[in-house]
Motif scaffolding. Sequence first.
Motif, short mmCIF file in Angstrom:
data_model
loop_
_atom_site.label_atom_id
_atom_site.label_comp_id
_atom_site.label_asym_id
_atom_site.label_seq_id
_atom_site.Cartn_x
_atom_site.Cartn_y
_atom_site.Cartn_z
N LYS A 61 0.83 -1.22 0.00
CA LYS A 61 0.00 0.00 0.00
C LYS A 61 0.86 1.27 0.00
O LYS A 61 0.55 2.22 -0.71
N ASP B 60 -0.16 4.53 9.71
CA ASP B 60 0.68 4.07 10.83
C ASP B 60 1.62 5.18 11.33
O ASP B 60 1.81 5.34 12.53
N ARG C 193 -6.46 0.46 18.22
CA ARG C 193 -7.61 0.66 17.31
C ARG C 193 -8.34 1.98 17.60
O ARG C 193 -8.89 2.60 16.70
N ARG D 270 6.03 -6.13 12.49
CA ARG D 270 4.56 -6.20 12.53
C ARG D 270 4.13 -6.98 13.77
O ARG D 270 4.30 -8.21 13.82
N ARG E 232 -11.12 -10.65 6.75
CA ARG E 232 -11.01 -9.21 6.45
C ARG E 232 -11.60 -8.86 5.09
O ARG E 232 -11.98 -7.71 4.88
C1 S3P Z 1 -2.06 -4.09 11.18
C2 S3P Z 1 -1.31 -3.66 10.10
C3 S3P Z 1 -0.19 -2.70 10.24
C4 S3P Z 1 -0.38 -1.83 11.49
C5 S3P Z 1 -0.61 -2.67 12.70
C6 S3P Z 1 -1.84 -3.58 12.56
C7 S3P Z 1 -3.16 -5.07 10.93
O1 S3P Z 1 -0.11 -1.89 9.08
O2 S3P Z 1 -1.44 -0.93 11.33
O3 S3P Z 1 0.54 -3.46 12.90
O4 S3P Z 1 -4.07 -5.19 11.77
O5 S3P Z 1 -3.14 -5.73 9.86
P1 S3P Z 1 0.39 -2.43 7.62
O6 S3P Z 1 -0.77 -3.04 6.92
O7 S3P Z 1 0.86 -1.18 6.95
O8 S3P Z 1 1.50 -3.39 7.89
#
Ligand code: S3P
Length: 172
Positions: free
Chosen positions: A13, A32, A56, A117, A139
């Motif tokens: 992304k 993020d 969240r 992550r 999802r």
């Molecule tokens: C998350 C993805 C992460 C970040 C966090 C949670 C998720 O962002 O927001 O670690 O729930 O899939 P990226 O999709 O940019 O890695």
Amino acid sequence: MIVYLIGFMGSGKSTLGRRMASRAGWRFKDLDYLIEDADGRSVQDIFQQSGEEYFRKIEARTLRSLKTADNIVLACGGGTPCDKDNMAFMNREGVTVYLKHDPATLYHRLSKAKKLRPLLAGMHPDEMKDYIRITLDERENWYNKAQFIIDGLKADPGKIMDIILSYPPYNP
Ligand code: S3P
């Protein structure tokens, strides 16, 4: 206008979003990083010290803090669309684009990724494959509500922006 780029962790992304923004002369932002700026801690530390529920909350708040008067491409986190009414909010406020990959491609990309992550921390390869398959399946209930669904392997930043900007609701 805000273009919200959504998709699983590791789908690319940020890279695609940065290119889309530069093609259109827009600004690029990564949710993020905005969260890290707002909280003063890394995403990793927020998860570890305060837990996912707290993350969240700030995520939803930060998402709503962006001003739609600006032209922005926003790379969301993988979980952003799936919490609170974030997906409905994004569909209402701007344009949503789902960058779609299959679980095998995501596994391949994530197993090589350098970004920390918290949701994948300490997972063995088989565990990670199962996690990706099961979580992506859940999802996609949200991701598939996006206004545009793009094949991650064929995504062309210039073409995506052209299509979005020529789509009647966004080109009054
Ligand atoms: C998350 C993805 C992460 C970040 C966090 C949670 C998720 O962002 O927001 O670690 O729930 O899939 P990226 O999709 O940019 O890695």
